[in-house]
Scaffold this motif. Structure first.
Motif, PDB file in Angstrom:
ATOM      1  N   VAL A 121     -13.444  61.025   0.950  1.00  0.00           N
ATOM      2  CA  VAL A 121     -14.149  61.285  -0.304  1.00  0.00           C
ATOM      3  C   VAL A 121     -13.987  62.768  -0.630  1.00  0.00           C
ATOM      4  O   VAL A 121     -14.154  63.628   0.237  1.00  0.00           O
ATOM      5  N   SER A 122     -13.655  63.048  -1.886  1.00  0.00           N
ATOM      6  CA  SER A 122     -13.549  64.421  -2.377  1.00  0.00           C
ATOM      7  C   SER A 122     -14.113  64.470  -3.794  1.00  0.00           C
ATOM      8  O   SER A 122     -14.566  63.456  -4.333  1.00  0.00           O
ATOM      9  N   VAL A 123     -14.060  65.652  -4.413  1.00  0.00           N
ATOM     10  CA  VAL A 123     -14.611  65.853  -5.755  1.00  0.00           C
ATOM     11  C   VAL A 123     -13.552  66.499  -6.633  1.00  0.00           C
ATOM     12  O   VAL A 123     -12.908  67.470  -6.235  1.00  0.00           O
ATOM     13  N   ASP A 124     -13.374  65.956  -7.843  1.00  0.00           N
ATOM     14  CA  ASP A 124     -12.493  66.543  -8.846  1.00  0.00           C
ATOM     15  C   ASP A 124     -13.316  67.165  -9.959  1.00  0.00           C
ATOM     16  O   ASP A 124     -14.393  66.657 -10.313  1.00  0.00           O
ATOM     17  N   GLY A 125     -12.782  68.251 -10.525  1.00  0.00           N
ATOM     18  CA  GLY A 125     -13.362  68.873 -11.707  1.00  0.00           C
ATOM     19  C   GLY A 125     -12.363  68.830 -12.844  1.00  0.00           C
ATOM     20  O   GLY A 125     -11.142  68.775 -12.614  1.00  0.00           O
ATOM     21  N   TYR A 126     -12.874  68.850 -14.064  1.00  0.00           N
ATOM     22  CA  TYR A 126     -12.029  68.773 -15.267  1.00  0.00           C
ATOM     23  C   TYR A 126     -12.657  69.648 -16.334  1.00  0.00           C
ATOM     24  O   TYR A 126     -13.879  69.599 -16.542  1.00  0.00           O
ATOM     25  N   LYS A 127     -11.825  70.439 -16.997  1.00  0.00           N
ATOM     26  CA  LYS A 127     -12.269  71.210 -18.166  1.00  0.00           C
ATOM     27  C   LYS A 127     -11.390  70.817 -19.336  1.00  0.00           C
ATOM     28  O   LYS A 127     -10.193  70.639 -19.169  1.00  0.00           O
ATOM     29  N   GLY A 128     -12.000  70.693 -20.504  1.00  0.00           N
ATOM     30  CA  GLY A 128     -11.290  70.256 -21.702  1.00  0.00           C
ATOM     31  C   GLY A 128     -10.314  71.277 -22.242  1.00  0.00           C
ATOM     32  O   GLY A 128      -9.274  71.544 -21.660  1.00  0.00           O
ATOM     33  N   ALA A 129     -10.641  71.875 -23.364  1.00  0.00           N
ATOM     34  CA  ALA A 129      -9.687  72.661 -24.146  1.00  0.00           C
ATOM     35  C   ALA A 129      -9.282  73.991 -23.524  1.00  0.00           C
ATOM     36  O   ALA A 129      -8.227  74.519 -23.849  1.00  0.00           O
ATOM     37  N   VAL A 130     -10.082  74.556 -22.652  1.00  0.00           N
ATOM     38  CA  VAL A 130      -9.820  75.911 -22.184  1.00  0.00           C
ATOM     39  C   VAL A 130      -9.723  75.942 -20.664  1.00  0.00           C
ATOM     40  O   VAL A 130     -10.588  75.424 -19.967  1.00  0.00           O
TER      41      VAL A 130
END
Length: 146
Positions: A121-130
């Motif tokens: 198990v791990s964690v992903d992060g996501y940012k939109g336009a910037v």
């Protein structure tokens, strides 16, 4: 940090990992979050080198996980999600929308998983336009039963 103990309750393995500095996330890309420091790890099941929890042999069962992070200079979409055995768990994530460039929104997410020996198990992060930084990262979990 002391572990909470209750008679007849064994919430191990358990761990608490944290980020120690900002992590840059490329826009519009899910990126594995790094957690190079541990508060505790009862069974040495969390790897700081790859930021993954691995279910120890003989410890499969139901697990509770939570994660939180803060997006720096935020102005679009910010997502945290769990990844189990390299597969995104998109129904177990939290999404923040909005233009909060004056604010740095923090979000958290939690989930229960039924895991087998060797599952990761791990964690992903996501940012939109910037493209920008993620900070104040925490990832923790513990086994709650068979």
């Amino acid at each position: 940090m002391a572990l909470i103990k209750a008679t007849g309750v064994n919430l191990t393995p358990s761990f608490e990992a944290r980020g120690t500095s900002n992590q840059q996330i490329t826009n519009n890309t899910f990126t594995k979050l790094t957690f190079p420091s541990e508060g505790f790890d009862t069974d040495n099941a969390f790897s700081v080198s790859n930021s993954e929890f691995t279910v120890p042999t003989g410890k499969g069962g139901k697990y509770f996980f939570s994660a939180q992070a803060e997006s720096v200079n935020h102005n679009d979409q910010f997502i945290l999600q769990f990844v189990v055995n390299d597969v995104s768990q998109s129904l177990r994530r939290n999404v923040h929308h909005g233009n909060d460039s004056a604010d740095d929104p923090g979000i958290s997410t939690s989930a229960l998983f039924d895991l087998s020996d060797g599952d990761t198990v791990s964690v992903d992060g996501y940012k939109g336009a910037v493209t920008g930084n993620i900070r104040y990262k925490f990832f923790q979990g513990f086994r709650i039963g068979d």
